[in-house]
Scaffold this motif. Sequence first.
Motif, PDB file in Angstrom:
ATOM      1  N   ALA A  21      -8.792 -27.228  -5.423  1.00 47.81           N
ATOM      2  CA  ALA A  21     -10.213 -27.446  -5.486  1.00 47.81           C
ATOM      3  C   ALA A  21     -10.647 -28.629  -6.220  1.00 47.81           C
ATOM      4  CB  ALA A  21     -10.983 -26.173  -5.981  1.00 47.81           C
TER       5      ALA A  21
ATOM      6  N   VAL B 134     -14.822 -19.040  -7.965  1.00 48.33           N
ATOM      7  CA  VAL B 134     -13.904 -18.316  -8.616  1.00 48.33           C
ATOM      8  C   VAL B 134     -14.585 -16.886  -9.329  1.00 48.33           C
ATOM      9  CG1 VAL B 134     -12.011 -17.571 -10.050  1.00 48.33           C
ATOM     10  CG2 VAL B 134     -11.956 -19.834  -8.702  1.00 48.33           C
TER      11      VAL B 134
ATOM     12  N   ASP C 227     -12.328 -28.593   0.278  1.00 46.13           N
ATOM     13  CA  ASP C 227     -11.598 -29.661  -0.790  1.00 46.13           C
ATOM     14  C   ASP C 227     -11.712 -31.130  -0.328  1.00 46.13           C
ATOM     15  OD1 ASP C 227      -9.913 -30.536   1.597  1.00 46.13           O
ATOM     16  OD2 ASP C 227      -8.101 -29.452   1.093  1.00 46.13           O
TER      17      ASP C 227
ATOM     18  N   ASN D 266      -4.479 -19.097  -9.877  1.00 55.13           N
ATOM     19  CA  ASN D 266      -5.392 -20.068 -10.726  1.00 55.13           C
ATOM     20  C   ASN D 266      -4.519 -21.407 -10.450  1.00 55.13           C
ATOM     21  OD1 ASN D 266      -7.015 -18.092 -11.911  1.00 55.13           O
ATOM     22  ND2 ASN D 266      -5.504 -17.856 -13.655  1.00 55.13           N
TER      23      ASN D 266
ATOM     24  N   HIS E   8      -5.640 -22.919  -6.972  1.00 55.01           N
ATOM     25  CA  HIS E   8      -7.014 -23.187  -6.876  1.00 55.01           C
ATOM     26  C   HIS E   8      -7.466 -24.156  -7.743  1.00 55.01           C
ATOM     27  CE1 HIS E   8     -11.386 -23.190  -8.201  1.00 55.01           C
ATOM     28  NE2 HIS E   8     -11.470 -22.706  -7.064  1.00 55.01           N
TER      29      HIS E   8
ATOM     30  N   ALA F 295     -12.267 -17.255  -4.057  1.00 51.48           N
ATOM     31  CA  ALA F 295     -13.158 -18.427  -4.148  1.00 51.48           C
ATOM     32  C   ALA F 295     -13.178 -18.999  -2.778  1.00 51.48           C
ATOM     33  CB  ALA F 295     -12.418 -19.190  -4.945  1.00 51.48           C
TER      34      ALA F 295
ATOM     35  N   LEU G 234      -9.553 -18.675  -1.066  1.00 52.97           N
ATOM     36  CA  LEU G 234      -8.452 -17.852  -1.657  1.00 52.97           C
ATOM     37  C   LEU G 234      -8.692 -16.633  -2.173  1.00 52.97           C
ATOM     38  CD1 LEU G 234      -7.517 -21.069  -4.135  1.00 52.97           C
ATOM     39  CD2 LEU G 234      -6.605 -20.502  -1.755  1.00 52.97           C
TER      40      LEU G 234
END
Length: 141
Positions: free
Chosen positions: A99, A109, A123, A92, A95, A119, A131
Amino acid sequence: MEPTIYLFFKGTCLEAMTHYAETLGGEIENVFRNADAPDEESRMPGSDDLVMHLSMRLGSATVMASDSPDDMYDTPQGFRVQIAPSSLSEFNRVHEALAKDAVSVEMPVGETFWAERFAMFTDRYGTPWMLNFEGMKAPAG
């Protein structure tokens, strides 16, 4: 023999790689800018601040990068940089950092049959990421 990831950017190399080092626990080891070239012929077109070469240590891997002159830059395609965070909270955190302001989200996700969280996105710097946190779905062994 190990492969090395080499990323190219459109003038945002140092910013992007500093963000990746901070997010992923890496360490930038070398930065050579256009201004560091010994003579004009050795420089790439563009500003003295452009990065000609950068290396970052990330765990046991080295990730290299540079800026690319506009006429030589191609949008990355056909690959993703894959990261496997060791916990759900780490997934988390990573990400959220990578992201933020993503230019595209190919797979938001979610849970898959092979991972508790997965996910895929590109970017804000143009790097395509994947990920994967297997969690309890990791193969036994």
